[in-house]
Design a protein around this motif. Structure first.
Motif, short mmCIF file in Angstrom:
data_model
loop_
_atom_site.label_atom_id
_atom_site.label_comp_id
_atom_site.label_asym_id
_atom_site.label_seq_id
_atom_site.Cartn_x
_atom_site.Cartn_y
_atom_site.Cartn_z
N ASP A 109 25.91 -51.72 -56.39
CA ASP A 109 25.86 -52.66 -55.28
C ASP A 109 26.04 -54.11 -55.73
O ASP A 109 25.40 -54.56 -56.69
CB ASP A 109 24.52 -52.55 -54.56
N GLU A 130 30.96 -43.55 -53.18
CA GLU A 130 30.74 -43.88 -51.77
C GLU A 130 29.36 -44.47 -51.50
O GLU A 130 29.13 -45.08 -50.46
CB GLU A 130 30.95 -42.64 -50.90
N GLN A 133 27.82 -50.28 -52.11
CA GLN A 133 28.12 -51.19 -51.01
C GLN A 133 28.34 -52.60 -51.57
O GLN A 133 27.58 -53.06 -52.42
CB GLN A 133 26.97 -51.23 -50.00
N ASN A 173 32.05 -49.78 -48.22
CA ASN A 173 32.09 -48.88 -49.36
C ASN A 173 33.34 -49.18 -50.20
O ASN A 173 34.18 -50.00 -49.82
CB ASN A 173 32.04 -47.43 -48.90
#
Length: 299
Positions: A109, A130, A133, A173
């Motif tokens: 992330d 996936e 973020q 994503n």
């Protein structure tokens, strides 16, 4: 260099690896990052750098809301708060204009100020997972990006693509990030650093598009841009409908993007900092920040 915020090592080919140990973008990390950037740019033995997160599932998150609230509650006014982000902006500008290639190897992330650091790099390699973020979700916490996000993102992918992400605080994503142009490459997590290192050794571009002669913002900027009515006219109507004018952050995003994208980068960053300072000092924005503070990460 090791002060529990980051480490810097240099391999035999002269590529510096900056590993970020801090989970959030903090004041000590900002100081350490400035020192690391200066070492990379001034050491003739270093040809470029890769910046990555030390944790396998995280690159870097944003500032802690509780720390921002503490400053505002201590009585700091808007210009003082704006001045606090100036050193970070100087570091990121130094990184992107220093003449050496810098790549972000994003294994996890990257949000808020963490993704703003990625945007200041010349190349971005993201883990093809996936669960990862990336994005600039500050508006959901009552803020706007304070490290150049409202200016670099539109200059990278155009206002039409950038404004919904900024005004809604959406994170995306890896595949969406690649399709939007937020990153240049997707790789398995265990290959992101090696891929970024190869790009540095290939002596990729050492200047951002917006710092090169003849640059034009994708899709245009200002009132005469083809998308201006939809982006700003309808965008303003949507924000007012959705917030009933009770949340100042989305309106500040629209203003920062509209005004800033018509200015040279350094003036645009100063404008963004001004809006950021106003929000942190604004009682309505601080109410939103407090409501969000049950989770102190800008997510």
């Amino acid at each position: 260099m090791d002060d529990n915020t980051l480490t810097l090592t240099v391999d035999r080919d002269g590529v510096a690896l900056i590993e970020l140990f801090a989970g959030h973008f903090t004041a000590p990390l900002a100081v350490a990052l400035d020192t690391a950037v200066e070492q990379v740019l001034t050491d003739p033995a270093i040809v470029g750098a890769v910046i990555t997160g030390a944790a396998p599932d995280r690159f870097l998150l944003g500032a802690r809301i509780d720390e921002l609230l503490a400053g505002a509650d201590a009585g700091l006014d808007a210009p003082t708060i704006a001045a606090l982000v100036a050193p970070v902006n100087r570091t990121l500008r130094r990184l992107e204009t220093g003449g050496k290639p810098v790549a972000a190897a994003i294994g996890g992330d990257a949000q808020g100020a963490g993704f703003e650091l990625c945007l200041a790099c010349h190349h971005r390699v993201l883990a093809d997972d996936e669960a990862v973020q990336v994005g600039l979700p500050e508006v959901r916490a009552g803020l706007i990006p304070g490290g150049g996000g409202t200016q670099r993102l539109p200059r990278l992918i155009g206002i039409e693509r950038a404004l919904p992400l900024l005004a809604e605080g959406r994170t995306v994503n890896p595949h969406a990030a690649f399709l939007l142009g937020l990153v240049e490459a997707l790789r398995p997590r265990d290959d992101v650093v090696a891929t970024a290192r190869r790009w540095v050794l290939s002596q990729g571009p050492t200047a951002q598009p917006w710092d090169t002669k003849g640059y034009a913002l994708p899709g245009g900027a200002g009132a005469l841009a083809p998308h201006a009515s939809a982006s700003f006219g309808l965008g303003l109507a949507r924000v007012r409908r959705d917030t009933a004018d009770r949340e100042p952050a989305p309106l500040a995003v629209l203003a920062a993007v509209y005004e800033g994208t018509q200015l040279p980068m350094d003036r645009a960053l100063a404008l963004e900092a001004k809006f950021f300072g106003r929000l942190v000092a604004d009682p309505a924005a601080r109410d939103r920040m407090r409501a969000h503070n049950d989770n102190p990460e800008i997510r």
